[in-house]
Design a protein around this motif. Structure first.
Motif, PDB file in Angstrom:
ATOM      1  N   SER A 197       0.858  -1.187   0.000  1.00  0.00           N
ATOM      2  CA  SER A 197       0.000   0.000   0.000  1.00  0.00           C
ATOM      3  C   SER A 197       0.891   1.232   0.000  1.00  0.00           C
ATOM      4  N   ARG A 198       0.379   2.350  -0.471  1.00  0.00           N
ATOM      5  CA  ARG A 198       1.164   3.587  -0.431  1.00  0.00           C
ATOM      6  C   ARG A 198       0.250   4.799  -0.458  1.00  0.00           C
ATOM      7  N   PHE A 199       0.782   5.936   0.002  1.00  0.00           N
ATOM      8  CA  PHE A 199       0.111   7.223  -0.113  1.00  0.00           C
ATOM      9  C   PHE A 199       0.813   8.034  -1.202  1.00  0.00           C
ATOM     10  N   VAL A 200       0.039   8.734  -2.025  1.00  0.00           N
ATOM     11  CA  VAL A 200       0.596   9.636  -3.024  1.00  0.00           C
ATOM     12  C   VAL A 200      -0.068  10.998  -2.873  1.00  0.00           C
ATOM     13  N   GLY A 201       0.694  12.037  -3.227  1.00  0.00           N
ATOM     14  CA  GLY A 201       0.150  13.386  -3.221  1.00  0.00           C
ATOM     15  C   GLY A 201      -0.249  13.909  -1.860  1.00  0.00           C
ATOM     16  N   TYR A 202       0.381  13.402  -0.778  1.00  0.00           N
ATOM     17  CA  TYR A 202      -0.016  13.859   0.549  1.00  0.00           C
ATOM     18  C   TYR A 202       0.442  15.290   0.781  1.00  0.00           C
ATOM     19  N   ALA A 203      -0.455  16.128   1.298  1.00  0.00           N
ATOM     20  CA  ALA A 203      -0.144  17.528   1.592  1.00  0.00           C
ATOM     21  C   ALA A 203      -0.904  17.971   2.827  1.00  0.00           C
ATOM     22  N   VAL A 204      -0.319  18.918   3.555  1.00  0.00           N
ATOM     23  CA  VAL A 204      -0.976  19.553   4.703  1.00  0.00           C
ATOM     24  C   VAL A 204      -1.013  21.053   4.436  1.00  0.00           C
ATOM     25  N   THR A 205      -2.182  21.643   4.458  1.00  0.00           N
ATOM     26  CA  THR A 205      -2.311  23.078   4.177  1.00  0.00           C
ATOM     27  C   THR A 205      -3.182  23.755   5.234  1.00  0.00           C
ATOM     28  N   THR A 208       1.766  27.090   7.676  1.00  0.00           N
ATOM     29  CA  THR A 208       1.876  28.002   8.824  1.00  0.00           C
ATOM     30  C   THR A 208       0.474  28.409   9.235  1.00  0.00           C
ATOM     31  N   VAL A 209       0.157  28.254  10.531  1.00  0.00           N
ATOM     32  CA  VAL A 209      -1.209  28.476  10.984  1.00  0.00           C
ATOM     33  C   VAL A 209      -1.194  29.041  12.392  1.00  0.00           C
ATOM     34  N   SER A 210      -2.218  29.803  12.757  1.00  0.00           N
ATOM     35  CA  SER A 210      -2.341  30.315  14.117  1.00  0.00           C
ATOM     36  C   SER A 210      -2.702  29.177  15.062  1.00  0.00           C
ATOM     37  N   GLN A 211      -2.223  29.235  16.292  1.00  0.00           N
ATOM     38  CA  GLN A 211      -2.531  28.197  17.271  1.00  0.00           C
ATOM     39  C   GLN A 211      -4.044  28.055  17.441  1.00  0.00           C
ATOM     40  N   GLY A 212      -4.500  26.799  17.436  1.00  0.00           N
ATOM     41  CA  GLY A 212      -5.917  26.534  17.591  1.00  0.00           C
ATOM     42  C   GLY A 212      -6.687  26.443  16.290  1.00  0.00           C
ATOM     43  N   ARG A 213      -6.093  26.928  15.193  1.00  0.00           N
ATOM     44  CA  ARG A 213      -6.754  26.824  13.894  1.00  0.00           C
ATOM     45  C   ARG A 213      -6.477  25.461  13.280  1.00  0.00           C
ATOM     46  N   ALA A 214      -7.261  25.093  12.279  1.00  0.00           N
ATOM     47  CA  ALA A 214      -7.169  23.757  11.697  1.00  0.00           C
ATOM     48  C   ALA A 214      -6.336  23.757  10.416  1.00  0.00           C
ATOM     49  N   VAL A 215      -5.716  22.600  10.159  1.00  0.00           N
ATOM     50  CA  VAL A 215      -5.072  22.348   8.877  1.00  0.00           C
ATOM     51  C   VAL A 215      -5.821  21.201   8.190  1.00  0.00           C
ATOM     52  N   THR A 216      -5.637  21.099   6.889  1.00  0.00           N
ATOM     53  CA  THR A 216      -6.324  20.082   6.107  1.00  0.00           C
ATOM     54  C   THR A 216      -5.322  19.109   5.508  1.00  0.00           C
ATOM     55  N   HIS A 217      -5.559  17.815   5.722  1.00  0.00           N
ATOM     56  CA  HIS A 217      -4.713  16.753   5.172  1.00  0.00           C
ATOM     57  C   HIS A 217      -5.412  16.173   3.953  1.00  0.00           C
ATOM     58  N   THR A 218      -4.717  16.142   2.822  1.00  0.00           N
ATOM     59  CA  THR A 218      -5.282  15.573   1.606  1.00  0.00           C
ATOM     60  C   THR A 218      -4.264  14.633   0.957  1.00  0.00           C
ATOM     61  N   GLY A 219      -4.753  13.709   0.167  1.00  0.00           N
ATOM     62  CA  GLY A 219      -3.876  12.774  -0.530  1.00  0.00           C
ATOM     63  C   GLY A 219      -4.683  11.605  -1.056  1.00  0.00           C
ATOM     64  N   ARG A 220      -3.984  10.545  -1.402  1.00  0.00           N
ATOM     65  CA  ARG A 220      -4.640   9.389  -2.001  1.00  0.00           C
ATOM     66  C   ARG A 220      -3.956   8.107  -1.547  1.00  0.00           C
ATOM     67  N   LEU A 221      -4.747   7.125  -1.135  1.00  0.00           N
ATOM     68  CA  LEU A 221      -4.249   5.797  -0.770  1.00  0.00           C
ATOM     69  C   LEU A 221      -4.381   4.882  -1.978  1.00  0.00           C
ATOM     70  N   GLN A 222      -3.313   4.107  -2.249  1.00  0.00           N
ATOM     71  CA  GLN A 222      -3.346   3.164  -3.356  1.00  0.00           C
ATOM     72  C   GLN A 222      -2.922   1.780  -2.896  1.00  0.00           C
ATOM     73  N   ALA A 259      -6.578  12.138  14.598  1.00  0.00           N
ATOM     74  CA  ALA A 259      -7.914  12.121  13.996  1.00  0.00           C
ATOM     75  C   ALA A 259      -7.990  11.011  12.959  1.00  0.00           C
ATOM     76  N   GLY A 260      -9.213  10.560  12.692  1.00  0.00           N
ATOM     77  CA  GLY A 260      -9.434   9.524  11.707  1.00  0.00           C
ATOM     78  C   GLY A 260     -10.257  10.036  10.541  1.00  0.00           C
ATOM     79  N   GLY A 261     -10.185   9.293   9.445  1.00  0.00           N
ATOM     80  CA  GLY A 261     -10.971   9.621   8.265  1.00  0.00           C
ATOM     81  C   GLY A 261     -11.175   8.377   7.436  1.00  0.00           C
ATOM     82  N   THR A 262     -11.886   8.508   6.339  1.00  0.00           N
ATOM     83  CA  THR A 262     -12.163   7.385   5.452  1.00  0.00           C
ATOM     84  C   THR A 262     -11.906   7.807   4.014  1.00  0.00           C
ATOM     85  N   THR A 263     -11.233   6.952   3.259  1.00  0.00           N
ATOM     86  CA  THR A 263     -10.995   7.266   1.858  1.00  0.00           C
ATOM     87  C   THR A 263     -12.290   7.145   1.059  1.00  0.00           C
TER      88      THR A 263
END
Length: 304
Positions: A197-205, A208-222, A259-263
């Motif tokens: 299995s592998r992850f491709v295109g993983y990014a966190v945006t 740089t963020v203020s404390q307490g604010r959220a970031v977004t994790h995106t990518g693809r599992l193959q 945190a958890g998520g689902t593809t």
């Protein structure tokens, strides 16, 4: 017909020596998947990477740079880019202590099933305050060493850890930081390994963020679909809906699930997590249905 090309991923960044003395030559080795070129900087200096080696699934790139003779003893950072993938690896400029890892043993060294558990033992002798040892794995047809499990050495330096034997390859124990040390390698043969299995295109945006604010994790599992006679994975497929997790670590050596998520059906995922302080983030997949687990490279996020 539209052909989809996987996004480059930075699998590992290794800097030798670490620590490095002012005026010393430093070697930076980067292992990637699906990359056509690599660029990077050490402090404010540009690094020139040449392809050093290739395997059926990965590419290794190497740059050599001489530190200034008046380089200030401190923690420095190497930043590497490959396509849209970015990785940062810290290293130390200054004097090193002395460390050794001896008696590294893996049992068993031959298994019939990729789900079998291996036990790792050894002894750490170090002048450093660092006591956490990373047990690393390198598949036979790949180039990068991957952190699999971490173990804390006791008062007499003994450590023990356990991990799954997914495929044939080599294992080692490594202490990093201001007094690095690496054990001898041990080969483990797996007769029936789990598929990759592998992850491709993983990014966190944003990065740089203020404390307490959220970031977004995106990518693809193959998931691996097929290999050719040389062992190269020639096709990947989407795994459908699978559970994935985001993990945070103050350093690259210790992560905890946040945190958890689902593809989705095409393997893509989106996870949102609040950020309380600066550190590193990655995503992981635990494995399922005859396919082994996977983890992305770490991405640094700065909390202001």
């Amino acid at each position: 017909m539209i052909l989809w090309r996987a996004s480059p991923e930075i699998v590992s960044v290794e800097i030798e020596p670490d620590p490095a003395a002012p005026g010393q030559r430093v070697s930076v080795v980067v292992v990637t998947t699906d990359a056509r070129s690599v660029a990077g900087t050490l402090g404010r200096e540009e690094l020139r990477f040449d392809r050093a080696e290739s395997s059926p699934n990965e590419q290794a790139w190497r740059a050599v740079h001489q530190l200034p003779r008046d380089a200030e003893p401190a923690e420095w950072t190497v930043t590497v880019t490959a396509g849209g993938a970015v990785a940062e690896e810290p290293f130390t400029v200054g004097a090193a202590g002395v460390s050794r890892i001896t008696g590294f043993v893996v049992t068993p060294t031959s298994v019939d099933d990729g789900a079998e558990i291996l036990t790792f033992t050894g002894r750490l002798a170090t002048e450093s305050a660092e006591r956490v040892v990373a047990v690393q794995f390198r598949p036979e047809i790949d180039l990068a060493w991957r952190d699999v499990v971490f173990a804390e050495a006791g008062e007499r330096g003994r450590f023990e850890a356990r991990a799954q034997a997914m495929e044939t390859g080599r294992w080692r124990a490594r202490l990093r930081g201001t007094a690095p040390a690496t054990s001898e390698e041990v080969r483990v043969f797996v007769a029936r390994g789990l598929k990759r299995s592998r992850f491709v295109g993983y990014a966190v945006t944003p990065s740089t963020v203020s404390q307490g604010r959220a970031v977004t994790h995106t990518g693809r599992l193959q998931w691996e679909k097929s290999r050719n006679a040389a062992g190269k994975i020639t096709k990947w497929r989407s795994p459908g809906t699978q559970p994935v997790s985001s993990e945070y670590g103050a350093s690259r050596s210790s992560y905890a699930r946040k945190a958890g998520g689902t593809t989705q059906s095409n393997g893509r995922f989106v996870i949102s997590t609040p950020v309380s302080k600066s550190g590193y983030w990655k995503v992981t997949f635990g494995g399922a249905g005859g396919f082994g687990g996977a983890e992305s490279g770490g991405r640094k996020v700065t909390a202001g």
